[in-house]
Design a protein around this motif. Structure first.
Motif, PDB file in Angstrom:
ATOM      1  N   LEU A 129     -42.630   9.126  21.828  1.00 36.63           N
ATOM      2  CA  LEU A 129     -42.525   9.736  23.154  1.00 36.63           C
ATOM      3  C   LEU A 129     -41.091  10.195  23.351  1.00 36.63           C
ATOM      4  CD1 LEU A 129     -43.772  10.398  25.917  1.00 36.63           C
ATOM      5  CD2 LEU A 129     -43.090   8.111  26.662  1.00 36.63           C
ATOM      6  N   ARG A 130     -40.900  11.491  23.571  1.00 36.55           N
ATOM      7  CA  ARG A 130     -39.551  12.050  23.664  1.00 36.55           C
ATOM      8  C   ARG A 130     -39.181  12.508  25.062  1.00 36.55           C
ATOM      9  NH1 ARG A 130     -36.725  13.772  19.293  1.00 36.55           N
ATOM     10  NH2 ARG A 130     -35.130  13.858  20.881  1.00 36.55           N
ATOM     11  N   SER A 131     -40.159  12.856  25.907  1.00 37.35           N
ATOM     12  CA  SER A 131     -39.816  13.293  27.261  1.00 37.35           C
ATOM     13  C   SER A 131     -41.027  13.185  28.176  1.00 37.35           C
ATOM     14  CB  SER A 131     -39.259  14.724  27.263  1.00 37.35           C
ATOM     15  OG  SER A 131     -40.152  15.623  26.675  1.00 37.35           O
ATOM     16  N   ILE A 132     -40.719  13.159  29.461  1.00 35.25           N
ATOM     17  CA  ILE A 132     -41.743  13.117  30.507  1.00 35.25           C
ATOM     18  C   ILE A 132     -41.425  14.231  31.496  1.00 35.25           C
ATOM     19  CG2 ILE A 132     -42.796  11.774  32.373  1.00 35.25           C
ATOM     20  CD1 ILE A 132     -41.824   9.228  30.932  1.00 35.25           C
ATOM     21  N   VAL A 133     -42.448  15.005  31.844  1.00 37.13           N
ATOM     22  CA  VAL A 133     -42.298  16.046  32.857  1.00 37.13           C
ATOM     23  C   VAL A 133     -43.053  15.599  34.102  1.00 37.13           C
ATOM     24  CG1 VAL A 133     -42.772  18.449  33.468  1.00 37.13           C
ATOM     25  CG2 VAL A 133     -42.168  17.860  31.106  1.00 37.13           C
ATOM     26  N   LYS A 134     -42.402  15.695  35.247  1.00 35.17           N
ATOM     27  CA  LYS A 134     -43.029  15.415  36.542  1.00 35.17           C
ATOM     28  C   LYS A 134     -42.660  16.556  37.466  1.00 35.17           C
ATOM     29  CE  LYS A 134     -44.857  12.973  39.950  1.00 35.17           C
ATOM     30  NZ  LYS A 134     -46.268  12.999  40.173  1.00 35.17           N
ATOM     31  N   GLN A 135     -43.670  17.347  37.840  1.00 37.10           N
ATOM     32  CA  GLN A 135     -43.458  18.542  38.649  1.00 37.10           C
ATOM     33  C   GLN A 135     -42.452  19.449  37.953  1.00 37.10           C
ATOM     34  OE1 GLN A 135     -42.614  16.473  42.296  1.00 37.10           O
ATOM     35  NE2 GLN A 135     -44.751  16.513  42.902  1.00 37.10           N
ATOM     36  N   PRO A 150     -30.001   2.512  29.127  1.00 36.01           N
ATOM     37  CA  PRO A 150     -30.804   2.400  30.346  1.00 36.01           C
ATOM     38  C   PRO A 150     -31.375   3.758  30.771  1.00 36.01           C
ATOM     39  CG  PRO A 150     -28.476   2.293  30.872  1.00 36.01           C
ATOM     40  CD  PRO A 150     -28.583   2.279  29.361  1.00 36.01           C
ATOM     41  N   GLY A 151     -32.501   3.718  31.470  1.00 36.92           N
ATOM     42  CA  GLY A 151     -33.140   4.943  31.949  1.00 36.92           C
ATOM     43  C   GLY A 151     -32.228   5.781  32.816  1.00 36.92           C
ATOM     44  N   ALA A 152     -31.316   5.139  33.537  1.00 32.39           N
ATOM     45  CA  ALA A 152     -30.392   5.876  34.403  1.00 32.39           C
ATOM     46  C   ALA A 152     -29.441   6.762  33.597  1.00 32.39           C
ATOM     47  CB  ALA A 152     -29.585   4.912  35.268  1.00 32.39           C
ATOM     48  N   GLY A 153     -29.329   6.506  32.301  1.00 33.03           N
ATOM     49  CA  GLY A 153     -28.458   7.316  31.461  1.00 33.03           C
ATOM     50  C   GLY A 153     -29.178   8.459  30.778  1.00 33.03           C
ATOM     51  N   ALA A 154     -30.475   8.587  31.020  1.00 31.70           N
ATOM     52  CA  ALA A 154     -31.255   9.640  30.372  1.00 31.70           C
ATOM     53  C   ALA A 154     -31.022  10.979  31.059  1.00 31.70           C
ATOM     54  CB  ALA A 154     -32.742   9.291  30.423  1.00 31.70           C
ATOM     55  N   PRO A 155     -30.932  12.052  30.290  1.00 33.15           N
ATOM     56  CA  PRO A 155     -30.742  13.366  30.912  1.00 33.15           C
ATOM     57  C   PRO A 155     -32.011  13.844  31.610  1.00 33.15           C
ATOM     58  CG  PRO A 155     -30.910  13.603  28.532  1.00 33.15           C
ATOM     59  CD  PRO A 155     -30.918  12.139  28.828  1.00 33.15           C
ATOM     60  N   VAL A 156     -31.834  14.427  32.796  1.00 34.72           N
ATOM     61  CA  VAL A 156     -32.940  14.977  33.583  1.00 34.72           C
ATOM     62  C   VAL A 156     -32.603  16.438  33.869  1.00 34.72           C
ATOM     63  CG1 VAL A 156     -34.219  14.854  35.763  1.00 34.72           C
ATOM     64  CG2 VAL A 156     -33.489  12.751  34.619  1.00 34.72           C
ATOM     65  N   TYR A 157     -33.609  17.301  33.748  1.00 31.54           N
ATOM     66  CA  TYR A 157     -33.417  18.738  33.917  1.00 31.54           C
ATOM     67  C   TYR A 157     -34.359  19.274  34.984  1.00 31.54           C
ATOM     68  CZ  TYR A 157     -31.226  18.046  29.412  1.00 31.54           C
ATOM     69  OH  TYR A 157     -30.435  17.584  28.395  1.00 31.54           O
ATOM     70  N   ASP A 158     -33.911  20.267  35.724  1.00 29.10           N
ATOM     71  CA  ASP A 158     -34.757  21.021  36.644  1.00 29.10           C
ATOM     72  C   ASP A 158     -35.233  22.232  35.854  1.00 29.10           C
ATOM     73  OD1 ASP A 158     -35.804  22.852  38.483  1.00 29.10           O
ATOM     74  OD2 ASP A 158     -34.347  22.340  40.029  1.00 29.10           O
ATOM     75  N   PRO A 175     -34.488  26.309  32.332  1.00 20.19           N
ATOM     76  CA  PRO A 175     -35.630  26.222  31.424  1.00 20.19           C
ATOM     77  C   PRO A 175     -35.248  25.938  29.964  1.00 20.19           C
ATOM     78  CG  PRO A 175     -35.239  28.507  32.031  1.00 20.19           C
ATOM     79  CD  PRO A 175     -34.337  27.660  32.877  1.00 20.19           C
ATOM     80  N   ARG A 176     -33.968  26.118  29.629  1.00 16.66           N
ATOM     81  CA  ARG A 176     -33.524  25.848  28.264  1.00 16.66           C
ATOM     82  C   ARG A 176     -33.081  24.398  28.083  1.00 16.66           C
ATOM     83  NH1 ARG A 176     -33.117  29.584  24.760  1.00 16.66           N
ATOM     84  NH2 ARG A 176     -31.367  28.647  23.646  1.00 16.66           N
ATOM     85  N   GLU A 177     -33.100  23.615  29.165  1.00 15.42           N
ATOM     86  CA  GLU A 177     -32.736  22.194  29.097  1.00 15.42           C
ATOM     87  C   GLU A 177     -31.353  22.010  28.470  1.00 15.42           C
ATOM     88  OE1 GLU A 177     -36.335  19.781  27.759  1.00 15.42           O
ATOM     89  OE2 GLU A 177     -37.013  21.853  27.448  1.00 15.42           O
ATOM     90  N   GLU A 178     -30.386  22.725  29.028  1.00 14.22           N
ATOM     91  CA  GLU A 178     -29.023  22.664  28.491  1.00 14.22           C
ATOM     92  C   GLU A 178     -28.040  21.980  29.432  1.00 14.22           C
ATOM     93  OE1 GLU A 178     -28.919  26.540  25.611  1.00 14.22           O
ATOM     94  OE2 GLU A 178     -28.547  26.919  27.736  1.00 14.22           O
ATOM     95  N   ASN A 179     -28.390  21.860  30.722  1.00 15.56           N
ATOM     96  CA  ASN A 179     -27.456  21.319  31.710  1.00 15.56           C
ATOM     97  C   ASN A 179     -28.117  20.203  32.504  1.00 15.56           C
ATOM     98  OD1 ASN A 179     -25.325  23.414  31.291  1.00 15.56           O
ATOM     99  ND2 ASN A 179     -26.997  24.745  31.929  1.00 15.56           N
ATOM    100  N   PRO A 180     -27.995  18.962  32.029  1.00 15.86           N
ATOM    101  CA  PRO A 180     -28.614  17.861  32.775  1.00 15.86           C
ATOM    102  C   PRO A 180     -28.024  17.743  34.179  1.00 15.86           C
ATOM    103  CG  PRO A 180     -27.277  17.021  30.961  1.00 15.86           C
ATOM    104  CD  PRO A 180     -27.266  18.516  30.861  1.00 15.86           C
ATOM    105  N   LEU A 181     -28.875  17.359  35.095  1.00 15.78           N
ATOM    106  CA  LEU A 181     -28.454  17.205  36.487  1.00 15.78           C
ATOM    107  C   LEU A 181     -27.623  15.932  36.631  1.00 15.78           C
ATOM    108  CD1 LEU A 181     -31.863  18.137  38.088  1.00 15.78           C
ATOM    109  CD2 LEU A 181     -29.816  19.574  38.004  1.00 15.78           C
ATOM    110  N   PHE A 238     -39.309  18.588  37.170  1.00 10.43           N
ATOM    111  CA  PHE A 238     -38.257  17.811  36.525  1.00 10.43           C
ATOM    112  C   PHE A 238     -38.720  17.258  35.177  1.00 10.43           C
ATOM    113  CE2 PHE A 238     -37.300  17.521  41.070  1.00 10.43           C
ATOM    114  CZ  PHE A 238     -36.029  18.077  41.053  1.00 10.43           C
ATOM    115  N   LYS A 239     -37.786  17.193  34.254  1.00 15.33           N
ATOM    116  CA  LYS A 239     -38.086  16.672  32.926  1.00 15.33           C
ATOM    117  C   LYS A 239     -36.987  15.709  32.507  1.00 15.33           C
ATOM    118  CE  LYS A 239     -39.203  18.228  28.239  1.00 15.33           C
ATOM    119  NZ  LYS A 239     -39.435  19.446  27.431  1.00 15.33           N
ATOM    120  N   MET A 240     -37.408  14.507  32.097  1.00 15.21           N
ATOM    121  CA  MET A 240     -36.463  13.519  31.603  1.00 15.21           C
ATOM    122  C   MET A 240     -36.652  13.374  30.104  1.00 15.21           C
ATOM    123  SD  MET A 240     -35.906   9.480  32.485  1.00 15.21           S
ATOM    124  CE  MET A 240     -37.204   8.860  31.430  1.00 15.21           C
ATOM    125  N   HIS A 241     -35.568  13.532  29.356  1.00 16.97           N
ATOM    126  CA  HIS A 241     -35.587  13.217  27.939  1.00 16.97           C
ATOM    127  C   HIS A 241     -35.451  11.703  27.829  1.00 16.97           C
ATOM    128  CE1 HIS A 241     -34.070  17.443  26.562  1.00 16.97           C
ATOM    129  NE2 HIS A 241     -35.120  17.511  27.359  1.00 16.97           N
TER     130      HIS A 241
END
Length: 179
Positions: A123-129, A141-149, A154-160, A131-134
């Motif tokens: 499992l590499r990522s989860i999409v919810k609406q 910890p999960g808080a350190g995972a990159p999340v993208y809008d 759409p290229r998942e280059e700039n984590p929020l 947002f996508k978390m790698h």
């Protein structure tokens, strides 16, 4: 058309998990254009594809729907449309969601707002609406995972920045339920 069943037949055409990019882009002319990644990747370029549905008299010609639709949804959706829901197993979890309302009523009527994305068995990522978390690296910890809008990046280059702190718990809850 030749058989006379076109008006009573649903035809679905869809891509197969993004373009070949690994060692083939020079030979085949593929590139990762809007979405980064290709076949085999958990990035949007490896999983997001167009799909075209033709169902005369039911789906309006040239209509568009941007709702999330996973390939596993075809099984449950077609079982519902074909009056064959008795063949959907009840003794195990079925990944597909019945998307009949999306086909009949169009955009905004999809029933899926999440998807789990694997690379092989991992499992590499989860999409919810939107947002996508790698998934975080092992031991992180999960808080350190990159999340993208995905609508803005759409290229998942700039984590929020700070988004994982806000959304990490929700994604972690989704992960626990999924596992």
């Amino acid at each position: 058309d030749n058989l006379g069943i076109a008006d009573n037949t649903i035809v679905v055409l869809m891509g197969d998990n993004g373009p070949f990019l690994r060692g083939m882009q020079d030979k085949l002319g593929f590139n990762d254009m809007i979405y980064r990644g290709g076949k085999g990747d958990h990035l949007e370029g490896g999983v997001r594809v167009n799909a075209f549905v033709r169902w005369p008299g039911v789906i309006e010609k040239d209509s568009l729907a941007g709702d999330m639709f996973h390939v596993s949804d075809l099984y449950t959706t077609f079982a519902r449309i074909g009056g064959a829901t008795q063949y959907i197993p009840r003794d195990r979890v079925i990944d597909g969601v019945d998307q009949t309302a999306l086909l009949l009523e169009g955009e905004g009527h999809g029933r899926r707002d999440y998807v789990y994305i694997y690379e092989g068995p991992i499992l590499r990522s989860i999409v919810k609406q939107k947002f996508k978390m790698h998934m975080p690296a092992p031991g992180m910890p999960g808080a350190g995972a990159p999340v993208y809008d995905l609508t803005r990046d759409p290229r998942e280059e700039n984590p929020l920045i700070g988004m994982a702190l806000w959304s990490g718990a929700s994604f972690q809850d989704m992960l626990k339920r999924h596992l």
